[in-house]
Motif scaffolding. Structure first.
Motif, mmCIF file in Angstrom:
data_model
loop_
_atom_site.group_PDB
_atom_site.id
_atom_site.type_symbol
_atom_site.label_atom_id
_atom_site.label_comp_id
_atom_site.label_asym_id
_atom_site.label_seq_id
_atom_site.Cartn_x
_atom_site.Cartn_y
_atom_site.Cartn_z
ATOM 1 N N ALA A 97 0.862 -1.180 0.000
ATOM 2 C CA ALA A 97 0.000 0.000 0.000
ATOM 3 C C ALA A 97 0.897 1.228 0.000
ATOM 4 C CB ALA A 97 -0.891 -0.012 1.231
ATOM 5 N N VAL A 98 0.446 2.309 -0.604
ATOM 6 C CA VAL A 98 1.223 3.545 -0.589
ATOM 7 C C VAL A 98 0.489 4.581 0.247
ATOM 8 C CG1 VAL A 98 2.415 3.134 -2.766
ATOM 9 C CG2 VAL A 98 0.202 4.259 -2.802
ATOM 10 N N ASN A 99 1.228 5.229 1.109
ATOM 11 C CA ASN A 99 0.674 6.253 1.994
ATOM 12 C C ASN A 99 1.718 7.352 2.171
ATOM 13 O OD1 ASN A 99 -1.916 4.897 2.962
ATOM 14 N ND2 ASN A 99 -0.400 3.331 3.452
ATOM 15 N N GLY A 100 1.350 8.413 2.864
ATOM 16 C CA GLY A 100 2.288 9.503 3.096
ATOM 17 C C GLY A 100 1.738 10.817 2.573
ATOM 18 N N GLU A 101 2.587 11.834 2.516
ATOM 19 C CA GLU A 101 2.131 13.168 2.132
ATOM 20 C C GLU A 101 1.883 13.301 0.629
ATOM 21 O OE1 GLU A 101 5.024 15.931 3.463
ATOM 22 O OE2 GLU A 101 4.523 15.714 5.579
ATOM 23 N N VAL A 102 2.757 12.681 -0.178
ATOM 24 C CA VAL A 102 2.633 12.808 -1.632
ATOM 25 C C VAL A 102 2.740 11.430 -2.281
ATOM 26 C CG1 VAL A 102 3.589 13.788 -3.755
ATOM 27 C CG2 VAL A 102 3.582 15.146 -1.656
ATOM 28 N N ARG A 168 -9.930 5.420 -3.335
ATOM 29 C CA ARG A 168 -9.373 5.038 -2.026
ATOM 30 C C ARG A 168 -8.583 6.189 -1.401
ATOM 31 N NH1 ARG A 168 -4.990 3.567 0.680
ATOM 32 N NH2 ARG A 168 -3.558 3.932 -1.055
ATOM 33 N N LEU A 169 -7.795 6.851 -2.218
ATOM 34 C CA LEU A 169 -6.972 7.945 -1.699
ATOM 35 C C LEU A 169 -7.833 9.133 -1.266
ATOM 36 C CD1 LEU A 169 -4.090 7.642 -4.308
ATOM 37 C CD2 LEU A 169 -3.829 7.356 -1.829
ATOM 38 N N LYS A 170 -8.883 9.423 -2.028
ATOM 39 C CA LYS A 170 -9.773 10.527 -1.636
ATOM 40 C C LYS A 170 -10.479 10.207 -0.315
ATOM 41 C CE LYS A 170 -11.958 12.933 -4.867
ATOM 42 N NZ LYS A 170 -12.664 13.378 -6.088
ATOM 43 N N GLN A 171 -10.820 8.944 -0.132
ATOM 44 C CA GLN A 171 -11.441 8.532 1.131
ATOM 45 C C GLN A 171 -10.461 8.641 2.300
ATOM 46 O OE1 GLN A 171 -12.808 4.589 0.090
ATOM 47 N NE2 GLN A 171 -14.779 5.333 -0.686
#
Length: 245
Positions: A97-102, A168-171
């Protein structure tokens, strides 16, 4: 010492030049001392070292199986005109999974040099992860890997369906930017979001319409001269450093 290009092991290794065999074996080849050092110092699994007869095994690879071959055999395996005499078999890493600020989303980037350069640039800018959508060139293509200069081993790279990933990212409270030439805002005029997912599109067609519709903002880099547009990897450099700094 393997002396024949007809050796079965050499035939098997040569098959890794092809995407379908990389997928079948879940492995790929990297070539050159710099890439190998980057792989060995990462949390990716290096399975084997292949060296030409005149090359020494790096100390960091002492615990790995080593196959020694003649110069002629190595040249058969090599991707380059002037081989360094060392390559390795590396296991593909499972998607994370990718997460973080950008987070960077790539829509059908087809040029290996562009994909590799975007990965290298994202790594340099401190981006937290990359999502490859359908139509992107194979991540494990040798030209892609060489263009990353080892950055492939430094940050999470996920394969996913971009429309679902955008949702998913918008959520997860990301603001989604999509690059565009038309109906787009100068990136400098927009506030930098706390969390941004930014979509870069295909070299010829740009970001597809269905993704543009899901974006919170369409952004553009002003063209000050007579060029029609910027190369996608250059555009990535401008926007990613803007978002991270």
């Amino acid at each position: 010492m393997i002396t024949s290009v007809k050796n079965e092991k050499i035939k098997t290794l040569k098959k890794l030049h092809q995407r379908k065999y990389r997928k079948q074996t879940n492995t790929f080849l990297i070539e050159g001392s710099h890439l190998i050092e980057e792989a060995l110092s990462s949390n990716w699994i290096t399975k084997e070292i292949i060296i030409s007869e005149e090359v020494s095994v790096p100390e960091t690879a002492d615990n790995l199986p080593v196959t020694q071959v003649t110069k002629q055999v190595f040249k058969e395996l090599s991707f380059t005109a002037s081989p360094q005499g060392i390559m390795a078999v590396v296991e593909m890493k499972k998607d994370n999974a990718v997460n973080g600020e950008v987070v960077v989303l790539l829509d059908a980037i087809q040029d290996p040099g562009n994909l590799g350069t975007i990965i290298r640039t994202a790594d340099a800018a401190g981006v937290d992860g990359i999502v490859l959508g359908e139509g992107c060139v194979d991540l494990y293509n040798d030209k892609v890997i060489r263009a990353t200069q080892g950055s492939i081993f430094h940050l999470p790279i996920l394969h996913a369906e971009l429309e679902a990933e955008t949702v998913r990212l918008k959520q997860s409270d990301y603001t989604v930017w999509a690059t565009a030439l038309e109906k787009a805002e100068n990136y400098k005029k927009l506030p930098v979001p706390q969390k941004t997912a930014i979509i870069f599109g295909n070299e010829g067609a740009g970001v597809k319409e269905s993704l543009l519709e899901k974006a919170d903002e369409r952004v553009t880099i002003p063209i000050l001269g007579k060029a029609e547009s910027l190369n996608v990897s250059i555009a990535a450099g401008v926007l990613l450093y803007h978002l991270k700094n």
